[in-house]
Design an enzyme around this catalytic site. Structure first.
Site, mmCIF file in Angstrom:
data_model
loop_
_atom_site.group_PDB
_atom_site.id
_atom_site.type_symbol
_atom_site.label_atom_id
_atom_site.label_comp_id
_atom_site.label_asym_id
_atom_site.label_seq_id
_atom_site.Cartn_x
_atom_site.Cartn_y
_atom_site.Cartn_z
ATOM 1 N N PRO A 10 -5.475 8.235 -10.101
ATOM 2 C CA PRO A 10 -5.294 8.749 -11.451
ATOM 3 C C PRO A 10 -6.350 9.754 -11.884
ATOM 4 O O PRO A 10 -7.537 9.598 -11.591
ATOM 5 C CB PRO A 10 -5.357 7.491 -12.336
ATOM 6 C CG PRO A 10 -5.958 6.431 -11.479
ATOM 7 C CD PRO A 10 -5.618 6.775 -10.063
ATOM 8 N N ASN A 11 -5.861 10.778 -12.561
ATOM 9 C CA ASN A 11 -6.667 11.833 -13.194
ATOM 10 C C ASN A 11 -7.248 12.847 -12.213
ATOM 11 O O ASN A 11 -7.806 13.863 -12.636
ATOM 12 C CB ASN A 11 -7.792 11.231 -14.057
ATOM 13 C CG ASN A 11 -7.241 10.420 -15.213
ATOM 14 O OD1 ASN A 11 -6.386 10.910 -15.941
ATOM 15 N ND2 ASN A 11 -7.685 9.187 -15.366
ATOM 16 N N ARG A 18 -12.473 19.586 -16.106
ATOM 17 C CA ARG A 18 -13.395 18.859 -16.991
ATOM 18 C C ARG A 18 -14.516 18.255 -16.168
ATOM 19 O O ARG A 18 -14.371 18.062 -14.959
ATOM 20 C CB ARG A 18 -12.648 17.722 -17.708
ATOM 21 C CG ARG A 18 -11.801 18.172 -18.882
ATOM 22 C CD ARG A 18 -11.187 16.957 -19.575
ATOM 23 N NE ARG A 18 -12.181 15.915 -19.795
ATOM 24 C CZ ARG A 18 -11.955 14.600 -19.623
ATOM 25 N NH1 ARG A 18 -10.788 14.174 -19.227
ATOM 26 N NH2 ARG A 18 -12.910 13.727 -19.837
ATOM 27 N N TYR A 23 -17.910 16.299 -11.162
ATOM 28 C CA TYR A 23 -16.881 16.447 -10.129
ATOM 29 C C TYR A 23 -16.760 17.854 -9.552
ATOM 30 O O TYR A 23 -15.955 18.080 -8.656
ATOM 31 C CB TYR A 23 -15.523 16.010 -10.700
ATOM 32 C CG TYR A 23 -15.513 14.560 -11.140
ATOM 33 C CD1 TYR A 23 -15.735 13.529 -10.228
ATOM 34 C CD2 TYR A 23 -15.309 14.213 -12.471
ATOM 35 C CE1 TYR A 23 -15.739 12.202 -10.630
ATOM 36 C CE2 TYR A 23 -15.303 12.889 -12.885
ATOM 37 C CZ TYR A 23 -15.531 11.894 -11.960
ATOM 38 O OH TYR A 23 -15.533 10.582 -12.352
ATOM 39 N N ASN A 74 -8.828 8.449 -2.204
ATOM 40 C CA ASN A 74 -9.694 8.452 -3.385
ATOM 41 C C ASN A 74 -8.884 7.763 -4.476
ATOM 42 O O ASN A 74 -8.037 8.405 -5.109
ATOM 43 C CB ASN A 74 -10.091 9.863 -3.808
ATOM 44 C CG ASN A 74 -11.070 9.823 -4.979
ATOM 45 O OD1 ASN A 74 -11.202 8.802 -5.655
ATOM 46 N ND2 ASN A 74 -11.750 10.930 -5.213
ATOM 47 N N ALA A 77 -10.154 5.680 -10.668
ATOM 48 C CA ALA A 77 -10.646 4.480 -11.354
ATOM 49 C C ALA A 77 -10.004 3.191 -10.814
ATOM 50 O O ALA A 77 -10.548 2.102 -11.045
ATOM 51 C CB ALA A 77 -10.417 4.602 -12.849
ATOM 52 N N GLU A 98 -12.316 5.348 2.419
ATOM 53 C CA GLU A 98 -12.431 5.421 0.961
ATOM 54 C C GLU A 98 -13.282 6.647 0.648
ATOM 55 O O GLU A 98 -14.373 6.818 1.217
ATOM 56 C CB GLU A 98 -13.095 4.147 0.428
ATOM 57 C CG GLU A 98 -13.261 4.143 -1.080
ATOM 58 C CD GLU A 98 -13.964 2.871 -1.590
ATOM 59 O OE1 GLU A 98 -14.110 1.901 -0.799
ATOM 60 O OE2 GLU A 98 -14.378 2.865 -2.752
ATOM 61 N N HIS A 100 -14.919 9.372 -2.317
ATOM 62 C CA HIS A 100 -15.253 9.684 -3.712
ATOM 63 C C HIS A 100 -16.005 11.001 -3.782
ATOM 64 O O HIS A 100 -16.896 11.259 -2.959
ATOM 65 C CB HIS A 100 -16.119 8.582 -4.329
ATOM 66 C CG HIS A 100 -15.420 7.270 -4.365
ATOM 67 N ND1 HIS A 100 -14.410 7.004 -5.259
ATOM 68 C CD2 HIS A 100 -15.552 6.169 -3.595
ATOM 69 C CE1 HIS A 100 -13.953 5.786 -5.036
ATOM 70 N NE2 HIS A 100 -14.622 5.249 -4.032
ATOM 71 N N ARG A 107 -23.818 5.515 -10.577
ATOM 72 C CA ARG A 107 -23.314 5.811 -11.925
ATOM 73 C C ARG A 107 -23.266 4.534 -12.782
ATOM 74 O O ARG A 107 -24.078 3.641 -12.584
ATOM 75 C CB ARG A 107 -21.951 6.504 -11.796
ATOM 76 C CG ARG A 107 -22.054 7.844 -11.035
ATOM 77 C CD ARG A 107 -20.727 8.523 -10.924
ATOM 78 N NE ARG A 107 -20.207 8.882 -12.240
ATOM 79 C CZ ARG A 107 -18.939 9.231 -12.461
ATOM 80 N NH1 ARG A 107 -18.089 9.295 -11.437
ATOM 81 N NH2 ARG A 107 -18.530 9.536 -13.681
HETATM 82 O O1 CA2 Z 1 -16.049 10.104 -7.661
HETATM 83 C C1 CA2 Z 1 -14.843 9.922 -7.498
HETATM 84 O O2 CA2 Z 1 -14.159 10.538 -6.703
HETATM 85 C C2 CA2 Z 1 -14.116 8.899 -8.396
HETATM 86 O O3 CA2 Z 1 -13.154 8.228 -7.600
HETATM 87 C C3 CA2 Z 1 -13.450 9.705 -9.491
HETATM 88 C C4 CA2 Z 1 -12.768 8.835 -10.532
HETATM 89 C C5 CA2 Z 1 -13.709 7.769 -11.064
HETATM 90 O O4 CA2 Z 1 -13.025 6.893 -11.941
HETATM 91 C C6 CA2 Z 1 -14.333 6.965 -9.938
HETATM 92 O O5 CA2 Z 1 -15.252 6.045 -10.511
HETATM 93 C C7 CA2 Z 1 -15.064 7.862 -8.960
HETATM 94 C C8 CA2 Z 1 -12.313 9.688 -11.717
HETATM 95 C C9 CA2 Z 1 -11.297 10.710 -11.324
HETATM 96 C C10 CA2 Z 1 -11.003 11.559 -12.516
HETATM 97 O O6 CA2 Z 1 -11.424 12.867 -12.215
HETATM 98 C C11 CA2 Z 1 -11.460 13.786 -13.187
HETATM 99 C C12 CA2 Z 1 -11.903 15.023 -12.820
HETATM 100 C C13 CA2 Z 1 -11.962 16.034 -13.745
HETATM 101 C C14 CA2 Z 1 -11.592 15.799 -15.052
HETATM 102 C C15 CA2 Z 1 -11.173 14.555 -15.427
HETATM 103 C C16 CA2 Z 1 -11.086 13.544 -14.483
#
Ligand code: CA2
Length: 146
Positions: A10-11, A18, A23, A74, A77, A98, A100, A107
């Site tokens: 997701p996301n 963002r 990221y 990946n 969340a 896995e 990330h 974090r």
């Molecule tokens: O670090 C990673 O790849 C995560 O899997 C990214 C997830 C986060 O919940 C994990 O804890 C770590 C979040 C992905 C959402 O990514 C976004 C990127 C840009 C804007 C909004 C969300």
């Protein structure tokens, strides 16, 4: 030639729009292109699935059984919450990585637990976009010896 399933949770479709300080500014398409390049250099292909829905990710893992040599995932969340995805990965018999972009261990407290971690071959975290290439290389290195 083998198929490697690249799963994005997701996301991750918002990547590059963002939170660039966490990221990066690259898009998910950029990351997928790197993963494909790495796989193709070894004669393999990447199939990519992104979903914001837990069940879709579970379906994709189940669909990889007996068909894909490896899964790079990946889970977004869902990393920290999805026992359904963890069970699906536990039932998959290929190589699993896995992945990330950030390093969740450095974090917030709630990101420091991965419920899928016990069911994967290994983890690549904290290397941003470069992690996609690294994760495919890691998967390929273990394919055939998993
Ligand atoms: O670090 C990673 O790849 C995560 O899997 C990214 C997830 C986060 O919940 C994990 O804890 C770590 C979040 C992905 C959402 O990514 C976004 C990127 C840009 C804007 C909004 C969300």
């Amino acid at each position: 030639m083998a198929v490697i399933l690249l799963l994005s949770g997701p996301n991750l479709n918002l990547l590059g729009t963002r939170e660039p300080h966490i990221y990066g500014t690259d898009t998910l398409d950029d990351c997928i292109a790197d993963a494909r390049d790495a796989a193709e250099a070894h004669g393999h292909t990447v199939e990519h699935v992104q979903s914001n829905h837990e069940g879709d990710l579970v379906d994709a893992v189940q669909g990889a059984r007996g068909r894909c040599a490896a899964i790079v995932v990946n889970p977004g969340a869902y990393t920290h919450s999805s026992f359904a995805l963890a069970d699906a990965l536990a039932a998959y018999d290929g190589v699993t990585v896995e992945l990330h972009l950030s390093n969740p261990a450095s974090r917030e407290e709630w990101r420091r637990t991965s419920v899928v971690a016990p069911y994967v071959t290994g983890t690549v975290a904290g290397f941003g976009r470069a992690g996609y290439r690294l994760a495919v290389e890691a998967a390929v290195a273990r394919m055939g010896s998993a």
